[in-house]
Design a protein around this motif. Structure first.
Motif, PDB file in Angstrom:
ATOM      1  N   THR A 168      -3.403  -8.867   7.631  1.00 51.68           N
ATOM      2  CA  THR A 168      -4.887  -8.326   7.954  1.00 51.68           C
ATOM      3  C   THR A 168      -5.585  -8.986   7.033  1.00 51.68           C
ATOM      4  N   LEU A 169      -6.904  -9.441   7.379  1.00 51.99           N
ATOM      5  CA  LEU A 169      -7.759 -10.047   6.511  1.00 51.99           C
ATOM      6  C   LEU A 169      -9.119  -9.493   6.547  1.00 51.99           C
ATOM      7  N   SER A 170     -10.021  -9.395   5.627  1.00 52.99           N
ATOM      8  CA  SER A 170     -11.147  -8.923   5.677  1.00 52.99           C
ATOM      9  C   SER A 170     -11.896  -9.955   4.721  1.00 52.99           C
ATOM     10  N   GLY A 171     -13.279 -10.255   5.209  1.00 50.62           N
ATOM     11  CA  GLY A 171     -14.030 -11.066   4.525  1.00 50.62           C
ATOM     12  C   GLY A 171     -15.553 -10.939   4.987  1.00 50.62           C
TER      13      GLY A 171
ATOM     14  N   ARG B 106      -9.307 -17.621  14.013  1.00 48.86           N
ATOM     15  CA  ARG B 106     -10.418 -17.457  13.640  1.00 48.86           C
ATOM     16  C   ARG B 106     -10.322 -18.172  11.869  1.00 48.86           C
ATOM     17  N   ILE B 107     -11.147 -19.349  12.204  1.00 50.17           N
ATOM     18  CA  ILE B 107     -10.935 -20.187  10.879  1.00 50.17           C
ATOM     19  C   ILE B 107     -12.317 -20.098  10.143  1.00 50.17           C
ATOM     20  N   TYR B 108     -12.124 -20.020   8.604  1.00 54.67           N
ATOM     21  CA  TYR B 108     -13.178 -19.830   7.807  1.00 54.67           C
ATOM     22  C   TYR B 108     -13.288 -21.120   6.878  1.00 54.67           C
ATOM     23  N   PRO B 109     -14.480 -21.423   6.678  1.00 54.30           N
ATOM     24  CA  PRO B 109     -14.762 -22.662   5.497  1.00 54.30           C
ATOM     25  C   PRO B 109     -13.955 -22.449   4.232  1.00 54.30           C
ATOM     26  N   ILE B 110     -13.228 -23.845   3.777  1.00 54.98           N
ATOM     27  CA  ILE B 110     -12.606 -23.877   2.410  1.00 54.98           C
ATOM     28  C   ILE B 110     -13.475 -23.244   1.470  1.00 54.98           C
ATOM     29  N   GLY B 111     -13.019 -22.513   0.590  1.00 52.93           N
ATOM     30  CA  GLY B 111     -13.753 -21.776  -0.395  1.00 52.93           C
ATOM     31  C   GLY B 111     -13.994 -20.282  -0.028  1.00 52.93           C
ATOM     32  N   THR B 112     -13.784 -20.111   1.153  1.00 54.07           N
ATOM     33  CA  THR B 112     -14.225 -18.650   1.553  1.00 54.07           C
ATOM     34  C   THR B 112     -13.271 -17.666   0.984  1.00 54.07           C
ATOM     35  N   GLU B 113     -13.568 -16.602   0.401  1.00 57.65           N
ATOM     36  CA  GLU B 113     -12.451 -15.431  -0.225  1.00 57.65           C
ATOM     37  C   GLU B 113     -12.560 -14.371   0.829  1.00 57.65           C
ATOM     38  N   LEU B 114     -11.028 -14.196   0.894  1.00 56.91           N
ATOM     39  CA  LEU B 114     -10.570 -13.139   2.118  1.00 56.91           C
ATOM     40  C   LEU B 114      -9.734 -11.936   1.131  1.00 56.91           C
ATOM     41  N   PHE B 115      -9.854 -10.922   1.456  1.00 60.51           N
ATOM     42  CA  PHE B 115      -9.102 -10.016   1.151  1.00 60.51           C
ATOM     43  C   PHE B 115      -7.976  -9.801   2.028  1.00 60.51           C
ATOM     44  N   LEU B 116      -6.527  -9.798   1.512  1.00 60.24           N
ATOM     45  CA  LEU B 116      -5.272  -9.787   2.577  1.00 60.24           C
ATOM     46  C   LEU B 116      -4.592  -8.758   2.367  1.00 60.24           C
ATOM     47  N   SER B 117      -3.941  -8.078   3.298  1.00 57.64           N
ATOM     48  CA  SER B 117      -3.004  -7.225   3.288  1.00 57.64           C
ATOM     49  C   SER B 117      -1.666  -7.545   3.990  1.00 57.64           C
TER      50      SER B 117
ATOM     51  N   ASP C  63       7.360  -2.935   1.067  1.00 60.27           N
ATOM     52  CA  ASP C  63       6.029  -3.104   0.210  1.00 60.27           C
ATOM     53  C   ASP C  63       4.872  -3.568   1.095  1.00 60.27           C
ATOM     54  N   THR C  64       3.725  -2.841   0.839  1.00 62.50           N
ATOM     55  CA  THR C  64       2.398  -3.493   1.173  1.00 62.50           C
ATOM     56  C   THR C  64       1.649  -4.218  -0.003  1.00 62.50           C
ATOM     57  N   LEU C  65       1.433  -5.429   0.046  1.00 58.51           N
ATOM     58  CA  LEU C  65       0.679  -6.081  -0.907  1.00 58.51           C
ATOM     59  C   LEU C  65      -0.866  -6.386  -0.353  1.00 58.51           C
ATOM     60  N   GLU C  66      -1.860  -6.241  -1.386  1.00 60.54           N
ATOM     61  CA  GLU C  66      -3.154  -5.982  -1.117  1.00 60.54           C
ATOM     62  C   GLU C  66      -3.779  -7.082  -2.115  1.00 60.54           C
ATOM     63  N   MET C  67      -4.388  -8.249  -1.751  1.00 58.71           N
ATOM     64  CA  MET C  67      -4.861  -9.134  -2.755  1.00 58.71           C
ATOM     65  C   MET C  67      -6.110  -9.901  -2.339  1.00 58.71           C
ATOM     66  N   LEU C  68      -6.767 -10.428  -3.275  1.00 60.58           N
ATOM     67  CA  LEU C  68      -7.851 -11.366  -2.925  1.00 60.58           C
ATOM     68  C   LEU C  68      -7.367 -12.805  -2.904  1.00 60.58           C
ATOM     69  N   THR C  69      -7.677 -13.556  -1.806  1.00 64.02           N
ATOM     70  CA  THR C  69      -7.247 -15.077  -1.479  1.00 64.02           C
ATOM     71  C   THR C  69      -8.409 -15.746  -1.322  1.00 64.02           C
ATOM     72  N   LYS C  70      -7.980 -17.083  -1.227  1.00 65.11           N
ATOM     73  CA  LYS C  70      -9.327 -17.972  -1.003  1.00 65.11           C
ATOM     74  C   LYS C  70      -8.748 -18.924  -0.135  1.00 65.11           C
ATOM     75  N   VAL C  71      -9.445 -19.551   0.999  1.00 66.39           N
ATOM     76  CA  VAL C  71      -9.239 -20.499   1.883  1.00 66.39           C
ATOM     77  C   VAL C  71      -9.156 -21.793   0.983  1.00 66.39           C
ATOM     78  N   VAL C  72      -8.013 -22.586   1.043  1.00 63.30           N
ATOM     79  CA  VAL C  72      -7.930 -23.965   0.492  1.00 63.30           C
ATOM     80  C   VAL C  72      -7.763 -25.071   1.433  1.00 63.30           C
ATOM     81  N   TRP C  73      -7.345 -24.861   2.714  1.00 58.79           N
ATOM     82  CA  TRP C  73      -7.192 -25.829   3.612  1.00 58.79           C
ATOM     83  C   TRP C  73      -7.259 -24.880   5.070  1.00 58.79           C
TER      84      TRP C  73
END
Length: 115
Positions: free
Chosen positions: A15-18, A41-52, A58-68
């Motif tokens: 799951t992603l939130s942005g 659902r594609i976001y521009p390069i550089g967009t930050e998205l919160f990922l679960s 284990d459920t991991l939650e972290m900040l990510t950035k679109v790089v391609w």
């Protein structure tokens, strides 16, 4: 393929939130530096998205950035899923250990059958 880190295939829902959105997709592969999320659902390069993401128990939650990105038009040409390559931006030590353990467990065992 000029990736810095080895990628391991994994198929699990994420799951992603942005910016003004919340959606889900599927990851196709993961490395210690990031992952690919198959989604229309594609976001521009550089967009930050919160990922679960769930790996095992284990459920991991972290900040990510679109790089391609691979949009629908490009995916039709290549025959691959549309989606985004996400880089882990702010990953805690525990989450990184879980990812690294998963990668080590999934690496193929190589042996010399002529020995």
């Amino acid at each position: 393929n000029n990736r810095a880190d080895k990628r391991i295939k994994i198929a699990t829902e994420v799951t992603l939130s942005g910016p003004h959105t919340f959606f889900s997709g599927f990851t196709m592969d993961i490395s210690k530096g990031g992952l690919f999320v198959a989604t229309h659902r594609i976001y521009p390069i550089g967009t930050e998205l919160f990922l679960s993401l769930t790996i095992g128990d284990d459920t991991l939650e972290m900040l990510t950035k679109v790089v391609w990105v691979r949009n629908v038009n490009n995916s039709g040409i290549s025959g691959e899923f549309p989606g985004m390559g996400l880089k882990f931006v702010d990953i805690d030590d525990k989450s990184l250990q879980i990812i690294n353990s998963f990668i080590r467990e999934k690496e193929p065992l190589l042996y010399d059958d002529e020995l």
